[in-house]
Design a protein around this motif. Structure first.
Motif, PDB file in Angstrom:
ATOM      1  N   CYS A 104       6.635 -10.527   5.231  1.00 18.09           N
ATOM      2  CA  CYS A 104       7.174 -11.697   4.532  1.00 18.09           C
ATOM      3  C   CYS A 104       7.579 -12.770   5.542  1.00 18.09           C
ATOM      4  N   ASP A 156      16.121  -1.916  -1.718  1.00 22.98           N
ATOM      5  CA  ASP A 156      16.240  -0.722  -0.891  1.00 22.98           C
ATOM      6  C   ASP A 156      16.748   0.420  -1.753  1.00 22.98           C
ATOM      7  N   GLU A 185       1.434  -5.767   2.653  1.00 25.89           N
ATOM      8  CA  GLU A 185       2.088  -5.917   3.967  1.00 25.89           C
ATOM      9  C   GLU A 185       1.312  -5.208   5.077  1.00 25.89           C
ATOM     10  N   ILE A 213      16.859  -7.309   2.818  1.00 24.74           N
ATOM     11  CA  ILE A 213      16.777  -5.955   2.281  1.00 24.74           C
ATOM     12  C   ILE A 213      18.143  -5.594   1.718  1.00 24.74           C
ATOM     13  N   ILE A 267      14.399  -7.657  -0.991  1.00 28.51           N
ATOM     14  CA  ILE A 267      13.559  -6.461  -1.041  1.00 28.51           C
ATOM     15  C   ILE A 267      14.486  -5.331  -1.455  1.00 28.51           C
ATOM     16  N   ALA A 297      13.193 -12.579   3.621  1.00 26.41           N
ATOM     17  CA  ALA A 297      13.661 -11.723   2.539  1.00 26.41           C
ATOM     18  C   ALA A 297      14.727 -10.766   3.053  1.00 26.41           C
ATOM     19  N   PRO A 329       9.330  -2.493  -3.510  1.00 23.87           N
ATOM     20  CA  PRO A 329       8.318  -1.689  -2.817  1.00 23.87           C
ATOM     21  C   PRO A 329       8.523  -0.198  -3.097  1.00 23.87           C
ATOM     22  N   ILE A 357      11.237  -8.303  -4.429  1.00 22.56           N
ATOM     23  CA  ILE A 357      10.133  -7.411  -4.076  1.00 22.56           C
ATOM     24  C   ILE A 357      10.614  -5.977  -4.265  1.00 22.56           C
ATOM     25  N   LEU A 394      10.809  -0.342   4.518  1.00 19.91           N
ATOM     26  CA  LEU A 394      10.973  -1.681   3.953  1.00 19.91           C
ATOM     27  C   LEU A 394      10.818  -2.767   4.999  1.00 19.91           C
ATOM     28  N   VAL A 440       7.535  -4.504   5.096  1.00 15.81           N
ATOM     29  CA  VAL A 440       7.424  -5.520   4.047  1.00 15.81           C
ATOM     30  C   VAL A 440       8.172  -6.785   4.480  1.00 15.81           C
ATOM     31  N   GLN A 441       9.353  -6.576   5.029  1.00 17.14           N
ATOM     32  CA  GLN A 441      10.184  -7.706   5.464  1.00 17.14           C
ATOM     33  C   GLN A 441       9.485  -8.501   6.582  1.00 17.14           C
TER      34      GLN A 441
END
Lengths: 259, 224
Positions: B38, B25, B204, B47, B23, B45, B63, B61, B31, B34-35
């Motif tokens: 996932c 950053d 997410e 970051i 992901i 995933a 974001p 990803i 974030l 999102v993590q």
């Protein structure tokens, strides 16, 4: 078309769930993480945690609760109560809160809104307002006044004026909490909600007073609110989240019906 | 215990046939949500703010929330724009989310910012005469699939996703638009080209239907 949102508010004290009645008495009603998960699975659109922990040395408990909830609830999560600085907001964001609610501290120091908006984004800063009805006069042209400290301290600020100022400072959303209606279960303060909702361009969440499904319908139609916040009516099991959504949907309110 | 941590951490994914998902950053939002989403669907995933790590990744990803101007400055300062371009050119799957989608187009009206240009088009601000339409477009709204895409599989009429945005994407080429959403008029809410797929909404934060989209991304080979 955008759906109206059903939001449940969980008051948390020392890491446990509580529901304030008229802001004076509170009693524990369960585990916040468990409740959050239950509502999420039942189709809740958004979750608000309000930290009513009195002592500041216990504030880390809240971060823990937020973190646990964020691990298993995949809808927007909003947290408020005692946010006084960008650091407070950032801590909660890192724990997993999407949106941060500011209230009393923003009334006392309005720059908090713009600072948080700058740090975490306009759309993530929610201005929560506790409001009471007063006589309409020169000081309060809208007939509503901002109060803080759970309704105990009147601030001499007109509610409409504060809403517009909050929007200008960068708030992405408003929570309109009527102190008069809160805990009564007699319905939201429709006049107040519609007044503020029509004055601002940002979304408005109505809070305080929900007791029956009809009250939600009224505030989402007549009250012009974008979202209705409920607490005790779902916490005590009188209604489920999905029942409320189904009722609103049947009445023709656009709701998210598949989850 | 082991002399070289890097080798140790690289070993399992080779041995187990696992892949590296990252992901990106770049100081643009939350974030970890999102993590976490996932993780819920079994995609671990990482970051990372390191462009080299992004270049190594098997899937990426991208974001983001916030403003186009600061996001672009932050990306370019780190060389992340180049890393992202490398991954996209290599054919590996990339998922853009929200601002990630918007800055993948050529230009944004927000801060009048020139953006990455992976997909031709621009980003415009919502403007309404009707005062009842609030800005930002915030909340749950229907995503209407225009044509099939592996990541959109399973979405049914009436399925809603969570949106928060004041600007909307306008791809130049209608062929890049895979789903639309109505907010007064229709705008592109999912766009794709080759191995790049992006949503204006937040999978997410979109409950079960959002998690399913992420699960599809986890298994996607980058072809459509």
């Amino acid at each position: 078309m955008l759906s109206k949102r059903l939001i449940a508010c969980l008051d948390v004290r020392d890491g446990k769930l509580a529901k304030s009645v008229k802001f004076i008495d509170t009693r524990d009603i369960g585990d916040p993480v468990e409740k959050a998960r239950e509502y999420y699975e039942d189709g809740l659109d958004e979750l608000v945690f309000y930290d009513i922990t009195a002592s500041s040395d216990k504030r880390n408990i809240m971060l823990d609760v937020v973190e646990k909830v964020a691990e298993q609830v995949f809808i927007p999560l909003s947290v408020g109560g005692g946010v006084r600085s960008v650091a407070d907001a950032t801590d909660l964001r890192l724990a997993g809160a999407e949106k941060i609610n500011v209230n009393s501290a923003a009334v006392q120091r309005p720059a908090l809104i713009s600072e948080c908006a700058e740090a975490i984004g306009d759309q993530n800063i929610v201005l929560s307002m506790d409001i009471r009805r007063v006589e309409r006069n020169k000081e309060f042209p809208s007939g509503y006044e901002i109060v803080i400290n759970g309704g105990r301290t009147p601030m001499g600020i007109d509610a409409l004026e504060w809403a517009l100022k909050g929007e200008k400072l960068g708030a992405g959303e408003l929570v309109i909490n009527s102190i008069d209606a809160d805990g009564t279960r007699d319905g939201y303060e429709l006049t107040l909600t519609a007044l503020l909702a029509q004055a601002v361009r940002i979304p408005v969440i109505a809070s305080g007073g929900a007791g029956k499904p009809e009250h939600l319908y009224d505030v989402l139609t007549t009250g012009k609110a974008d979202a209705a916040l409920v607490a005790s009516m779902v916490h005590y099991g009188d209604y489920t989240v999905s029942e409320l959504k189904q009722y609103l949907h049947d009445q023709g309110v656009k709701m998210r019906m598949s989850w | 215990m082991f002399p070289d941590d890097e080798i140790v951490s690289a070993l399992p994914r080779v041995v187990m046939g696992e892949t590296l998902a990252v992901i990106i950053d770049y100081d643009a939002g939350n974030l970890r949500s999102v993590q976490r989403a996932c993780a819920e669907i079994g995609l671990e995933a990482e970051i990372t703010a390191d462009p080299e790590r992004v270049k190594q990744a098997d899937r990426v990803i991208f974001p983001g929330v916030g403003a186009a101007g600061s996001a672009m400055r932050s990306l370019c300062r780190r060389g992340m724009d180049v890393a992202l371009k490398t991954v996209i050119d290599s054919g590996r799957p990339v998922l853009g989310i929200c601002l990630g989608l918007q800055i993948s187009l050529d230009r944004s009206e927000e801060n009048n910012q020139r953006t990455l240009g992976f997909i031709p088009g621009d980003v415009r601000r919502f403007r309404f005469d009707n005062p009842e339409l609030k800005i930002p477009h915030m909340g749950w709204n229907e995503v209407r699939v225009l044509k099939p895409h592996p990541l959109l599989e399973g979405i049914e009429a009436g399925d809603e996703f969570y949106f928060v945005h004041g600007y909307f994407p306008q791809p130049q080429d209608q062929a890049d638009v895979y789903a639309v959403t109505e907010y007064e008029s229709e705008f592109a809410s999912a766009i794709a080209r080759g191995n790049y797929f992006a949503t204006q909404f937040h999978p997410e934060k979109s409950g079960r239907v959002g998690l399913r989209l992420l699960a599809k991304f986890k298994d996607w080979d980058g072809r459509c």
